[in-house]
Design a protein around this motif. Structure first.
Motif, PDB file in Angstrom:
ATOM      1  N   LYS A   8    -107.459  18.158   0.497  1.00 40.58           N
ATOM      2  CA  LYS A   8    -107.470  17.150  -0.558  1.00 40.58           C
ATOM      3  C   LYS A   8    -108.205  15.891  -0.102  1.00 40.58           C
ATOM      4  O   LYS A   8    -108.983  15.311  -0.853  1.00 40.58           O
ATOM      5  CB  LYS A   8    -106.041  16.792  -0.981  1.00 40.58           C
ATOM      6  CG  LYS A   8    -105.344  17.883  -1.742  1.00 40.58           C
ATOM      7  CD  LYS A   8    -103.924  17.482  -2.092  1.00 40.58           C
ATOM      8  CE  LYS A   8    -103.175  18.607  -2.744  1.00 40.58           C
ATOM      9  NZ  LYS A   8    -101.777  18.266  -3.010  1.00 40.58           N
ATOM     10  N   LEU A  11    -111.955  16.665  -0.021  1.00 40.03           N
ATOM     11  CA  LEU A  11    -112.495  16.692  -1.378  1.00 40.03           C
ATOM     12  C   LEU A  11    -112.629  15.280  -1.942  1.00 40.03           C
ATOM     13  O   LEU A  11    -113.615  14.967  -2.619  1.00 40.03           O
ATOM     14  CB  LEU A  11    -111.621  17.565  -2.280  1.00 40.03           C
ATOM     15  CG  LEU A  11    -111.551  19.041  -1.894  1.00 40.03           C
ATOM     16  CD1 LEU A  11    -110.579  19.776  -2.798  1.00 40.03           C
ATOM     17  CD2 LEU A  11    -112.912  19.695  -1.900  1.00 40.03           C
ATOM     18  N   HIS A  12    -111.665  14.434  -1.655  1.00 38.08           N
ATOM     19  CA  HIS A  12    -111.729  13.033  -2.087  1.00 38.08           C
ATOM     20  C   HIS A  12    -112.935  12.345  -1.443  1.00 38.08           C
ATOM     21  O   HIS A  12    -113.686  11.626  -2.117  1.00 38.08           O
ATOM     22  CB  HIS A  12    -110.425  12.317  -1.710  1.00 38.08           C
ATOM     23  CG  HIS A  12    -110.360  10.907  -2.182  1.00 38.08           C
ATOM     24  ND1 HIS A  12    -110.766   9.850  -1.406  1.00 38.08           N
ATOM     25  CD2 HIS A  12    -109.950  10.379  -3.362  1.00 38.08           C
ATOM     26  CE1 HIS A  12    -110.601   8.728  -2.085  1.00 38.08           C
ATOM     27  NE2 HIS A  12    -110.108   9.023  -3.271  1.00 38.08           N
ATOM     28  N   HIS A  15    -116.230  13.575  -3.026  1.00 37.79           N
ATOM     29  CA  HIS A  15    -116.426  13.063  -4.383  1.00 37.79           C
ATOM     30  C   HIS A  15    -116.690  11.560  -4.389  1.00 37.79           C
ATOM     31  O   HIS A  15    -117.614  11.090  -5.063  1.00 37.79           O
ATOM     32  CB  HIS A  15    -115.218  13.406  -5.251  1.00 37.79           C
ATOM     33  CG  HIS A  15    -115.393  13.024  -6.678  1.00 37.79           C
ATOM     34  ND1 HIS A  15    -116.269  13.660  -7.526  1.00 37.79           N
ATOM     35  CD2 HIS A  15    -114.808  12.055  -7.409  1.00 37.79           C
ATOM     36  CE1 HIS A  15    -116.216  13.093  -8.708  1.00 37.79           C
ATOM     37  NE2 HIS A  15    -115.332  12.111  -8.674  1.00 37.79           N
ATOM     38  N   ASN A  16    -115.901  10.806  -3.640  1.00 34.62           N
ATOM     39  CA  ASN A  16    -115.974   9.346  -3.718  1.00 34.62           C
ATOM     40  C   ASN A  16    -116.987   8.716  -2.769  1.00 34.62           C
ATOM     41  O   ASN A  16    -117.628   7.732  -3.128  1.00 34.62           O
ATOM     42  CB  ASN A  16    -114.591   8.737  -3.492  1.00 34.62           C
ATOM     43  CG  ASN A  16    -113.661   9.067  -4.622  1.00 34.62           C
ATOM     44  OD1 ASN A  16    -113.994   8.921  -5.781  1.00 34.62           O
ATOM     45  ND2 ASN A  16    -112.483   9.556  -4.291  1.00 34.62           N
ATOM     46  N   SER A  21    -120.737  15.762  -7.311  1.00 39.71           N
ATOM     47  CA  SER A  21    -120.093  16.011  -8.606  1.00 39.71           C
ATOM     48  C   SER A  21    -118.976  17.038  -8.444  1.00 39.71           C
ATOM     49  O   SER A  21    -118.942  17.803  -7.474  1.00 39.71           O
ATOM     50  CB  SER A  21    -121.123  16.526  -9.610  1.00 39.71           C
ATOM     51  OG  SER A  21    -121.522  17.842  -9.268  1.00 39.71           O
ATOM     52  N   ASN A  22    -118.093  17.043  -9.412  1.00 37.23           N
ATOM     53  CA  ASN A  22    -117.036  18.061  -9.420  1.00 37.23           C
ATOM     54  C   ASN A  22    -117.641  19.457  -9.470  1.00 37.23           C
ATOM     55  O   ASN A  22    -117.119  20.386  -8.856  1.00 37.23           O
ATOM     56  CB  ASN A  22    -116.097  17.850 -10.608  1.00 37.23           C
ATOM     57  CG  ASN A  22    -115.230  16.624 -10.427  1.00 37.23           C
ATOM     58  OD1 ASN A  22    -114.959  16.192  -9.320  1.00 37.23           O
ATOM     59  ND2 ASN A  22    -114.795  16.047 -11.535  1.00 37.23           N
ATOM     60  N   ILE A  25    -118.853  20.477  -5.948  1.00 39.54           N
ATOM     61  CA  ILE A  25    -117.703  20.802  -5.107  1.00 39.54           C
ATOM     62  C   ILE A  25    -117.110  22.150  -5.530  1.00 39.54           C
ATOM     63  O   ILE A  25    -116.742  22.970  -4.692  1.00 39.54           O
ATOM     64  CB  ILE A  25    -116.657  19.668  -5.156  1.00 39.54           C
ATOM     65  CG1 ILE A  25    -117.246  18.394  -4.518  1.00 39.54           C
ATOM     66  CG2 ILE A  25    -115.366  20.082  -4.465  1.00 39.54           C
ATOM     67  CD1 ILE A  25    -116.424  17.142  -4.738  1.00 39.54           C
ATOM     68  N   ALA A  26    -117.070  22.393  -6.832  1.00 42.46           N
ATOM     69  CA  ALA A  26    -116.526  23.650  -7.342  1.00 42.46           C
ATOM     70  C   ALA A  26    -117.342  24.847  -6.863  1.00 42.46           C
ATOM     71  O   ALA A  26    -116.785  25.903  -6.566  1.00 42.46           O
ATOM     72  CB  ALA A  26    -116.461  23.612  -8.867  1.00 42.46           C
TER      73      ALA A  26
END
Length: 65
Positions: A8, A11-12, A15-16, A21-22, A25-26
């Motif tokens: 988590k 992933l944060h 992204h940040n 982009s989501n 990451i996906a």
């Protein structure tokens, strides 16, 4: 899919801090399920991060391991 706390946080960061982009990451997460590879290498392998960003990810991982 259930993510551990370290996933988590990664992933944060992606992204940040790297502003991925989501969707980017996906892609890595889907391939992780199939290939069981590390997220940073999958992002690089699929052209979603460049070498500078990959180095930043590994630096972040080293600091947060």
């Amino acid at each position: 899919m259930i993510y551990c706390n370290s996933d988590k946080k990664l992933l944060h960061f992606l992204h940040n801090e790297l502003e991925l982009s989501n969707a980017d990451i996906a892609v890595a997460l889907r391939h992780r399920e199939l290939d069981n590879g590390p997220i940073p290498m999958l992002l690089w392998q699929y052209g979603l991060v460049d070498l500078e960003q990959l180095a930043r990810i590994f630096d972040w991982l080293a600091e947060h391991a």
